[in-house]
Design a protein around this motif. Structure first.
Motif, PDB file in Angstrom:
ATOM      1  N   GLY A 153       0.829  -1.189   0.000  1.00 42.84           N
ATOM      2  CA  GLY A 153       0.000   0.000   0.000  1.00 42.84           C
ATOM      3  C   GLY A 153       0.863   1.238   0.000  1.00 42.84           C
ATOM      4  N   PRO A 154       0.278   2.400  -0.240  1.00 41.05           N
ATOM      5  CA  PRO A 154       1.066   3.623  -0.361  1.00 41.05           C
ATOM      6  C   PRO A 154       1.854   3.967   0.894  1.00 41.05           C
ATOM      7  CG  PRO A 154      -1.290   4.119  -0.199  1.00 41.05           C
ATOM      8  CD  PRO A 154      -1.173   2.654  -0.411  1.00 41.05           C
ATOM      9  N   LEU A 155       1.295   3.671   2.058  1.00 38.85           N
ATOM     10  CA  LEU A 155       1.964   4.056   3.301  1.00 38.85           C
ATOM     11  C   LEU A 155       3.230   3.242   3.547  1.00 38.85           C
ATOM     12  CD1 LEU A 155       1.385   6.232   5.332  1.00 38.85           C
ATOM     13  CD2 LEU A 155       0.156   4.570   6.731  1.00 38.85           C
ATOM     14  N   ILE A 156       3.263   2.000   3.079  1.00 42.28           N
ATOM     15  CA  ILE A 156       4.467   1.177   3.214  1.00 42.28           C
ATOM     16  C   ILE A 156       5.556   1.691   2.280  1.00 42.28           C
ATOM     17  CG2 ILE A 156       5.438  -1.119   2.863  1.00 42.28           C
ATOM     18  CD1 ILE A 156       3.767  -0.869   5.381  1.00 42.28           C
ATOM     19  N   TRP A 157       5.189   1.968   1.021  1.00 40.38           N
ATOM     20  CA  TRP A 157       6.195   2.489   0.089  1.00 40.38           C
ATOM     21  C   TRP A 157       6.741   3.831   0.583  1.00 40.38           C
ATOM     22  CZ3 TRP A 157       7.500  -1.452  -2.458  1.00 40.38           C
ATOM     23  CH2 TRP A 157       6.581  -2.353  -3.008  1.00 40.38           C
ATOM     24  N   HIS A 160       9.363   3.235   3.245  1.00 38.25           N
ATOM     25  CA  HIS A 160      10.651   2.852   2.666  1.00 38.25           C
ATOM     26  C   HIS A 160      11.376   4.091   2.132  1.00 38.25           C
ATOM     27  CE1 HIS A 160       9.372  -1.115   3.307  1.00 38.25           C
ATOM     28  NE2 HIS A 160       8.893  -1.430   2.114  1.00 38.25           N
ATOM     29  N   LEU A 161      10.641   4.941   1.435  1.00 37.25           N
ATOM     30  CA  LEU A 161      11.234   6.136   0.823  1.00 37.25           C
ATOM     31  C   LEU A 161      11.769   7.094   1.888  1.00 37.25           C
ATOM     32  CD1 LEU A 161      11.627   7.768  -1.852  1.00 37.25           C
ATOM     33  CD2 LEU A 161       9.387   8.786  -1.385  1.00 37.25           C
ATOM     34  N   PHE A 162      10.954   7.371   2.894  1.00 39.46           N
ATOM     35  CA  PHE A 162      11.346   8.319   3.935  1.00 39.46           C
ATOM     36  C   PHE A 162      12.522   7.796   4.756  1.00 39.46           C
ATOM     37  CE2 PHE A 162      11.207  10.119   8.165  1.00 39.46           C
ATOM     38  CZ  PHE A 162      10.929  11.461   7.948  1.00 39.46           C
ATOM     39  N   SER A 163      12.439   6.530   5.188  1.00 38.94           N
ATOM     40  CA  SER A 163      13.461   5.972   6.079  1.00 38.94           C
ATOM     41  C   SER A 163      14.811   5.863   5.389  1.00 38.94           C
ATOM     42  CB  SER A 163      13.025   4.594   6.587  1.00 38.94           C
ATOM     43  OG  SER A 163      11.822   4.694   7.314  1.00 38.94           O
ATOM     44  N   ARG A 164      14.804   5.376   4.141  1.00 33.83           N
ATOM     45  CA  ARG A 164      16.083   5.233   3.449  1.00 33.83           C
ATOM     46  C   ARG A 164      16.715   6.601   3.188  1.00 33.83           C
ATOM     47  NH1 ARG A 164      18.901   0.984   1.141  1.00 33.83           N
ATOM     48  NH2 ARG A 164      20.871   1.803   0.383  1.00 33.83           N
ATOM     49  N   LYS A 194       6.851   3.948  -7.004  1.00 42.07           N
ATOM     50  CA  LYS A 194       5.866   3.011  -6.447  1.00 42.07           C
ATOM     51  C   LYS A 194       4.896   3.741  -5.518  1.00 42.07           C
ATOM     52  CE  LYS A 194       8.646  -1.234  -6.667  1.00 42.07           C
ATOM     53  NZ  LYS A 194       7.677  -2.027  -7.440  1.00 42.07           N
ATOM     54  N   THR A 195       5.429   4.664  -4.713  1.00 38.68           N
ATOM     55  CA  THR A 195       4.566   5.415  -3.793  1.00 38.68           C
ATOM     56  C   THR A 195       3.562   6.260  -4.559  1.00 38.68           C
ATOM     57  OG1 THR A 195       6.400   5.540  -2.194  1.00 38.68           O
ATOM     58  CG2 THR A 195       4.533   7.013  -1.851  1.00 38.68           C
ATOM     59  N   LEU A 196       4.050   7.010  -5.544  1.00 34.08           N
ATOM     60  CA  LEU A 196       3.163   7.884  -6.317  1.00 34.08           C
ATOM     61  C   LEU A 196       2.131   7.083  -7.108  1.00 34.08           C
ATOM     62  CD1 LEU A 196       5.774  10.506  -7.593  1.00 34.08           C
ATOM     63  CD2 LEU A 196       4.148  10.750  -5.708  1.00 34.08           C
ATOM     64  N   ASN A 197       2.568   5.972  -7.709  1.00 37.44           N
ATOM     65  CA  ASN A 197       1.627   5.133  -8.451  1.00 37.44           C
ATOM     66  C   ASN A 197       0.550   4.553  -7.544  1.00 37.44           C
ATOM     67  OD1 ASN A 197       2.970   5.601 -10.849  1.00 37.44           O
ATOM     68  ND2 ASN A 197       4.120   3.693 -10.800  1.00 37.44           N
ATOM     69  N   SER A 198       0.974   4.162  -6.354  1.00 37.89           N
ATOM     70  CA  SER A 198       0.025   3.595  -5.398  1.00 37.89           C
ATOM     71  C   SER A 198      -0.994   4.643  -4.951  1.00 37.89           C
ATOM     72  CB  SER A 198       0.773   3.032  -4.188  1.00 37.89           C
ATOM     73  OG  SER A 198      -0.097   2.363  -3.315  1.00 37.89           O
ATOM     74  N   LEU A 215      -4.091  10.095   2.781  1.00 37.13           N
ATOM     75  CA  LEU A 215      -3.774  11.434   3.291  1.00 37.13           C
ATOM     76  C   LEU A 215      -2.455  11.425   4.054  1.00 37.13           C
ATOM     77  CD1 LEU A 215      -4.633  14.375   3.723  1.00 37.13           C
ATOM     78  CD2 LEU A 215      -5.898  13.633   5.746  1.00 37.13           C
ATOM     79  N   ALA A 216      -2.245  10.406   4.886  1.00 38.05           N
ATOM     80  CA  ALA A 216      -0.994  10.305   5.641  1.00 38.05           C
ATOM     81  C   ALA A 216       0.205  10.115   4.710  1.00 38.05           C
ATOM     82  CB  ALA A 216      -1.074   9.146   6.639  1.00 38.05           C
ATOM     83  N   THR A 217       0.025   9.376   3.619  1.00 35.64           N
ATOM     84  CA  THR A 217       1.119   9.156   2.672  1.00 35.64           C
ATOM     85  C   THR A 217       1.548  10.461   2.018  1.00 35.64           C
ATOM     86  OG1 THR A 217       0.420   6.876   2.194  1.00 35.64           O
ATOM     87  CG2 THR A 217       1.791   7.973   0.555  1.00 35.64           C
ATOM     88  N   ILE A 218       0.585  11.257   1.569  1.00 35.23           N
ATOM     89  CA  ILE A 218       0.928  12.524   0.927  1.00 35.23           C
ATOM     90  C   ILE A 218       1.590  13.467   1.924  1.00 35.23           C
ATOM     91  CG2 ILE A 218      -0.004  14.517  -0.318  1.00 35.23           C
ATOM     92  CD1 ILE A 218      -2.215  12.703  -1.349  1.00 35.23           C
ATOM     93  N   TRP A 219       1.101  13.460   3.155  1.00 38.51           N
ATOM     94  CA  TRP A 219       1.746  14.271   4.202  1.00 38.51           C
ATOM     95  C   TRP A 219       3.184  13.802   4.437  1.00 38.51           C
ATOM     96  CZ3 TRP A 219       3.608  13.069   9.140  1.00 38.51           C
ATOM     97  CH2 TRP A 219       3.909  14.156   9.953  1.00 38.51           C
ATOM     98  N   LEU A 220       3.399  12.480   4.441  1.00 43.55           N
ATOM     99  CA  LEU A 220       4.747  11.956   4.629  1.00 43.55           C
ATOM    100  C   LEU A 220       5.631  12.309   3.435  1.00 43.55           C
ATOM    101  CD1 LEU A 220       6.302  10.310   6.731  1.00 43.55           C
ATOM    102  CD2 LEU A 220       5.720   8.242   5.479  1.00 43.55           C
TER     103      LEU A 220
END
Length: 516
Positions: A153-157, A160-164, A194-198, A215-220
């Motif tokens: 799902g978007p929040l998992i991708w 990964h993006l934020f943490s790395r 992957k995040t944006l596509n999701s 909403l949380a994904t876009i904020w992240l």
């Protein structure tokens, strides 16, 4: 029995093909490039334990007892469920140097753990969510959304993006080679796509805008852009600004209904804060729905929401005045600016007096959120009165201006004084927000990142607005550089630019020369 060798952690297909696996979750890139579905990985228990006959067990015990430097008594370790700050290894894995770290990474209590004889390497995707949860440990809505969230799902991708990005910024270039850095950038590019596509896929469904994880994904993602330092890019398609506009679009679709629930409020405030900061930066009006949203919140105000509500209402007024001022600049409308000047300044003063009266009746505490909201309020004062100062400069070049020059000069001094007072308040707040990091430069826990992210904009505001004193701007720049270097928040190094399109008359008053 425990598997003391190093069994392959590769996916089933990569092990079968005898090729190196990149260990990405939920599917490795090797399989994707190979054109087939990744079959997944072995269970953790399969990697840790293996079957062995009694003879092998006796031989292993004998070798262990004869090995020097290995003690049979366990060493003590601190208990708790805090997440570790991992070290990025040269091959892109997260490295833990003790068994305590491994246990804590899984969120399990450990009162006594034996030290490992060698580092344990685990792929970074295994720990991206714990890092995000640690960074945003004070935000209940992030904790709630990730709790029980599935592995796709978007929040998992986004995790990964934020943490790395966070770990790479913090360690590079001392911890990884240039080749590894380039590989990391390619990997991050894949996860960003992957995040944006999701997110796009989710928003393509009727319920997509109402999903809290979207909403949380876009904020992240907007916070990720601060990590990489894109706030200084103010063009229309700048990623940070696109994410802020995306947050507004979702809030608009969701309407007032979520604001009548506790969970909906928790989601609203961080998202709307980003939207207001964008309006402040771009000199535009706040969303027209803002008053309707705040009327709904005011109907059932929760404890602690009063300050945030009044500061947001104050910022709406400041952004409105700014938008009108810059519309005069774009049109070079001297007569219109002269005609509306007194009304604009009166609105600014009335907004200040109104919120100050409220604060006098409702003393602000020392809670970290309250301190942050006050710094945001002070940044709006700096930005807003800097715009009024530019307007005054503009009018001094207009011979037909109806406002006497003496009044303009006095008003300009007033604007400078109130802006510099607010700028000083922001600077004095930084040690309280960053705590040990600002005072001693030692606390680099992921949680400190969130506190630093929240103070980035107020510090940038002080640094770039020439209405502030030179020593204030210097101090702000030093804080920003320290945050960028020590915490890996690149926005501290790539500060927002003030290269606005202004008429030359707005830069300096009549009779003065602009400093180069």
């Amino acid at each position: 029995m425990p598997n003391t060798g190093r069994p392959s952690r590769d996916c089933h297909l990569c092990r079968k093909r005898r090729v190196k696996c990149d260990l990405a979750r939920p599917a490795c890139q090797r399989c994707i490039k190979y054109g087939t579905e990744c079959p997944g990985y072995r269970d953790q228990q399969e990697l840790v334990f293996r079957n062995a006959d009694p003879t092998a067990v006796r031989k292993r015990k004998k070798r262990t007892s004869q090995s020097p430097g290995v003690s049979g008594s366990p060493s003590s370790a601190a208990s708790g469920t805090a997440y570790p700050t991992p070290v990025l290894s040269p091959n892109g894995d997260f490295m833990f140097t003790s068994s305590t770290d491994v246990v804590l990474a899984k969120g399990v209590n450990c009162n006594a753990a034996a030290p490992l004889t060698r580092p344990v390497f685990q792929h970074w995707t295994s720990h991206s969510v714990p890092i995000v949860l640690n960074v945003y440990s004070n935000l209940d809505f992030i904790q709630d959304i990730y709790s029980g969230y599935n592995n796709d799902g978007p929040l998992i991708w986004a995790a990964h993006l934020f943490s790395r990005t966070y770990v790479t910024n913090l360690r590079y270039p001392t911890a990884i080679s240039r080749d590894a850095h380039e590989e990391t950038q390619r990997e991050l590019g894949t996860y960003l796509v992957k995040t944006l596509n999701s997110v796009n896929k989710a928003l393509g469904t009727p319920e997509g805008a109402f999903r809290d994880d979207v909403l949380a994904t876009i904020w992240l993602l907007s916070n990720y852009e601060l990590l990489i330092g894109s706030l200084n890019r103010t063009e229309t398609l700048s990623p940070w600004h696109l994410h802020a506009r995306g947050l507004y679009s979702i809030l608009k679709i969701r309407g007032v209904a979520p604001l009548h629930t506790v969970k909906g409020r928790m989601m609203f405030w961080p998202a709307y804060s980003m939207v207001q900061i964008q309006s402040l930066i771009n000199n535009t009006e706040c969303p027209p729905e803002s008053q309707e949203w705040f009327d709904a919140i005011a109907q059932s105000l929760s404890p602690g929401e009063g300050l945030g509500l009044h500061v947001s209402l104050f910022m709406i007024k400041i952004c409105s005045v700014q938008a009108r001022i810059f519309s005069f600049f774009r049109r070079r409308d001297f007569s219109g600016a002269s005609r509306e000047y007194n009304d604009l300044l009166a609105q600014m003063k009335a907004a200040i007096h109104e919120i100050e009266d409220w604060m006098e009746s409702n003393p602000v505490g020392n809670h970290m959120l309250e301190i942050y909201v006050i710094s945001l309020y002070q940044s709006a004062i700096v930005k807003g009165f800097n715009a009024v100062k530019l307007l005054i400069n503009f009018l001094t070049h207009y011979p037909l201006c109806s406002i006497p020059l003496q009044q303009l000069t006095a008003d300009r001094d007033y604007c400078i004084e109130i802006a510099q007072t607010s700028a000083q308040g922001i600077i004095e707040t930084v040690p309280r927000i960053l705590g040990p990091l600002a005072a001693k430069g030692k606390d680099k826990s992921p949680k400190t990142v969130f506190d630093a992210l929240r103070i980035i904009w107020p510090l940038i505001c002080v640094y770039v607005m020439d209405i502030c004193r030179p020593e204030q701007r210097l101090t702000a720049s030093e804080y920003l550089f320290y945050i960028g270097r020590e915490l890996g928040i690149r926005q501290g190094l790539n500060t927002y630019s003030t290269k606005l399109t202004l008429p030359p008359e707005a830069r300096v008053p009549f009779g003065e020369h602009e400093e180069l």
